[in-house]
Motif scaffolding. Structure first.
Motif, PDB file in Angstrom:
ATOM      1  N   ALA A 112       0.861  -1.086  -0.083  1.00  0.00           N
ATOM      2  CA  ALA A 112      -0.064  -0.002  -0.036  1.00  0.00           C
ATOM      3  C   ALA A 112       1.038   1.297  -0.029  1.00  0.00           C
ATOM      4  O   ALA A 112       0.673   2.320  -0.751  1.00  0.00           O
ATOM      5  CB  ALA A 112      -0.883   0.002   1.295  1.00  0.00           C
ATOM      6  N   ILE A 113       1.903   1.241   0.892  1.00  0.00           N
ATOM      7  CA  ILE A 113       2.819   2.415   0.896  1.00  0.00           C
ATOM      8  C   ILE A 113       3.497   2.580  -0.275  1.00  0.00           C
ATOM      9  O   ILE A 113       3.741   3.735  -0.772  1.00  0.00           O
ATOM     10  CB  ILE A 113       3.609   2.256   2.135  1.00  0.00           C
ATOM     11  CG1 ILE A 113       2.890   2.247   3.400  1.00  0.00           C
ATOM     12  CG2 ILE A 113       4.599   3.355   2.150  1.00  0.00           C
ATOM     13  CD1 ILE A 113       3.703   1.788   4.684  1.00  0.00           C
ATOM     14  N   HIS A 114       4.105   1.697  -0.950  1.00  0.00           N
ATOM     15  CA  HIS A 114       4.827   1.645  -2.105  1.00  0.00           C
ATOM     16  C   HIS A 114       3.975   2.049  -3.380  1.00  0.00           C
ATOM     17  O   HIS A 114       4.541   3.192  -3.904  1.00  0.00           O
ATOM     18  CB  HIS A 114       5.337   0.120  -2.462  1.00  0.00           C
ATOM     19  CG  HIS A 114       6.264   0.364  -3.857  1.00  0.00           C
ATOM     20  ND1 HIS A 114       7.587   0.810  -3.768  1.00  0.00           N
ATOM     21  CD2 HIS A 114       5.831  -0.135  -4.809  1.00  0.00           C
ATOM     22  CE1 HIS A 114       7.855   0.496  -5.002  1.00  0.00           C
ATOM     23  NE2 HIS A 114       6.833  -0.037  -5.853  1.00  0.00           N
ATOM     24  N   LEU A 115       2.844   1.574  -3.506  1.00  0.00           N
ATOM     25  CA  LEU A 115       1.840   2.180  -4.397  1.00  0.00           C
ATOM     26  C   LEU A 115       1.572   3.781  -4.261  1.00  0.00           C
ATOM     27  O   LEU A 115       1.178   4.469  -5.120  1.00  0.00           O
ATOM     28  CB  LEU A 115       1.045   1.200  -4.698  1.00  0.00           C
ATOM     29  CG  LEU A 115       1.075   0.191  -5.976  1.00  0.00           C
ATOM     30  CD1 LEU A 115       1.422   0.984  -7.229  1.00  0.00           C
ATOM     31  CD2 LEU A 115       2.603  -0.607  -5.788  1.00  0.00           C
ATOM     32  N   GLY A 116       1.318   3.935  -2.961  1.00  0.00           N
ATOM     33  CA  GLY A 116       0.924   5.254  -2.655  1.00  0.00           C
ATOM     34  C   GLY A 116       2.173   6.403  -3.197  1.00  0.00           C
ATOM     35  O   GLY A 116       1.887   7.261  -3.602  1.00  0.00           O
ATOM     36  N   LEU A 134       7.842   2.959   4.732  1.00  0.00           N
ATOM     37  CA  LEU A 134       8.124   1.830   3.836  1.00  0.00           C
ATOM     38  C   LEU A 134       9.407   0.921   4.288  1.00  0.00           C
ATOM     39  O   LEU A 134       9.353  -0.106   4.460  1.00  0.00           O
ATOM     40  CB  LEU A 134       8.168   2.259   2.688  1.00  0.00           C
ATOM     41  CG  LEU A 134       8.614   1.037   1.443  1.00  0.00           C
ATOM     42  CD1 LEU A 134       7.180   0.115   1.198  1.00  0.00           C
ATOM     43  CD2 LEU A 134       8.879   1.686   0.092  1.00  0.00           C
ATOM     44  N   ALA A 135      10.475   1.595   4.787  1.00  0.00           N
ATOM     45  CA  ALA A 135      11.866   1.302   4.900  1.00  0.00           C
ATOM     46  C   ALA A 135      11.387   0.307   6.258  1.00  0.00           C
ATOM     47  O   ALA A 135      12.026  -0.705   6.601  1.00  0.00           O
ATOM     48  CB  ALA A 135      12.728   2.129   5.053  1.00  0.00           C
ATOM     49  N   THR A 136      10.638   1.117   7.009  1.00  0.00           N
ATOM     50  CA  THR A 136      10.299   0.188   8.646  1.00  0.00           C
ATOM     51  C   THR A 136       9.537  -0.919   8.490  1.00  0.00           C
ATOM     52  O   THR A 136       9.927  -1.922   8.934  1.00  0.00           O
ATOM     53  CB  THR A 136       9.758   1.355   9.316  1.00  0.00           C
ATOM     54  OG1 THR A 136      10.378   2.440   9.534  1.00  0.00           O
ATOM     55  CG2 THR A 136       9.230   0.586  10.858  1.00  0.00           C
ATOM     56  N   ALA A 137       8.483  -0.628   7.693  1.00  0.00           N
ATOM     57  CA  ALA A 137       7.543  -2.120   7.409  1.00  0.00           C
ATOM     58  C   ALA A 137       8.327  -3.090   6.578  1.00  0.00           C
ATOM     59  O   ALA A 137       8.189  -4.387   7.041  1.00  0.00           O
ATOM     60  CB  ALA A 137       6.248  -1.574   6.589  1.00  0.00           C
TER      61      ALA A 137
END
Length: 384
Positions: A207-211, A365-368
């Motif tokens: 989700a974060i990456h595509l966001g 994103l890096a954390t997840a």
């Protein structure tokens, strides 16, 4: 037809309606006597249907052959496009949009499940790069059609015919060549909670990456013109370069990941995205911001396909298909929600907020991603 070529053509087909709608809508809204803003009424129907079908496709693949599912999903998408072509009113377009979302959501998930089972890092990146081909062809086709006086209805009818032909091709591949491995027995209850956590982290990463990708694509032009003072021509060129670099990055970095394995390329992607967002955030000449945006495109390029490819390394075999479907659904939500929230921030604080917003998202994103990839690998099924 080689299945790689077929998968690439199908993935290019997924991009066609999305890229066509924005150009066709002014003509459609005029014919339906609706305001241009009525487009906002259509999007939730299409997105909701796509998210639902994406999430359910992984479960369906344990019961339905891949070729049969792809054939039906592609035919459903063609029916949605035909519905657009024949729609007498906005309400009919809404109904057709639901069919289109259901079909394309299932196509997206099924193609990614197949690619994760049969393709290496290079070919899965080729498949995802094909989406960019569809995103380029679609606007060009509708623009030429409207300029020639053909009209938007005939354009949608032609697209429907193309997808029907693709559905027929998938129908001929119902048997062994399109099969994917069936899921094995469900994991024991002792690993269920761990499975939920891994699936949730995977969904968050997608989700974060595509966001991030969608946020740049939607707001980079405003950021560069109103925020950084670039001319309209230069900003438009930079945004086009962003999408071109994203596509080329998948072609090039996919081959590198084929040699090195996905893990080092994924780690470099996460680090590169964060560094690129930081480069856009620091006070510097506009050229630095543009360089940061293009660096982010390079870094982000292979991440989505390689994350799909490595799903089986993160979850038990019984959960692979379902998890890929959930990841695709999460990516669609992220590509909708995060750019919308970014737009609200831009509206209240100005376009320069895009860069720190991207830095925040890349840090999340890096954390997840770190939490996801540092968990113990799932147990492999024992040979009988």
């Amino acid at each position: 037809m080689p299945l790689l070529v077929l998968a690439c053509l199908a993935y290019a087909g997924i991009a066609l309606p999305d890229s066509v709608l924005g150009i066709a809508w002014p003509s459609m809204s005029t014919e339906f006597r609706q305001p241009v803003g009525a487009l906002g009424l259509l999007l939730p129907f299409g997105i909701g249907a796509a998210v639902l079908s994406s999430a359910l496709t992984g479960r369906l693949l344990n019961r339905v052959r891949m070729g049969r599912l792809l054939s039906c999903a592609t035919a459903l998408s063609a029916l949605g496009l035909l519905g657009h072509s024949l729609a007498p009113s906005l309400w009919a377009v809404m109904a057709a949009t639901v069919f289109l979302g259901l079909g394309f959501g299932a196509m997206d998930s099924a193609l990614n499940v197949y690619a994760a089972s049969h393709f290496g890092a290079r070919h899965i990146n080729w498949m995802h790069a094909s989406y960019g081909l569809g995103a380029v062809v679609g606007p060009a086709a509708i623009t030429m059609a409207l300029s020639a006086g053909i009209g938007w209805r005939w354009t949608y009818a032609v697209l429907a015919a193309v997808l029907l032909a693709l559905a027929a091709t998938f129908a001929r591949a119902w048997r062994t060549p399109m099969d994917v491995p069936r899921s094995v027995a469900a994991p024991s209850s002792g690993t269920r909670w761990s499975g939920y956590m891994i699936t949730s982290l995977s969904a968050a990463v997608f989700a974060i990456h595509l966001g991030i990708e969608g946020g740049i694509g939607l707001w980079a032009y405003v950021y560069l013109t109103d925020g950084k003072g670039l001319t309209s021509w230069s900003a438009g060129l930079a945004v086009s370069a962003y999408w071109a670099v994203l596509c080329l990055g998948r072609l090039i970095l996919g081959s590198i990941a084929e040699r090195t394995g996905p893990a080092p390329v994924l780690r470099a992607s996460v680090v590169g995205m964060t560094a690129a967002a930081a480069l856009m955030t620091i006070p510097a000449p506009t050229s630095v911001a543009v360089a940061g945006m293009l660096l982010l495109a390079v870094a982000a390029a292979p991440m989505f396909p390689l994350l799909i490819l490595t799903t089986a390394d993160r979850v038990p075999p019984s959960d692979t298909h379902r998890t890929i479907g959930i990841q695709i659904a999460a990516s669609k939500l992220g590509a909708t929600i995060f750019p919308a929230l970014t737009g609200l921030l831009i509206q209240h604080t100005g376009p320069r907020i895009l860069a720190p917003t991207l830095l925040t998202l890349t840090t999340l994103l890096a954390t997840a991603f770190t939490l996801l990839t540092h968990r113990p690998k799932p147990p492999k099924p024992r040979d009988e």
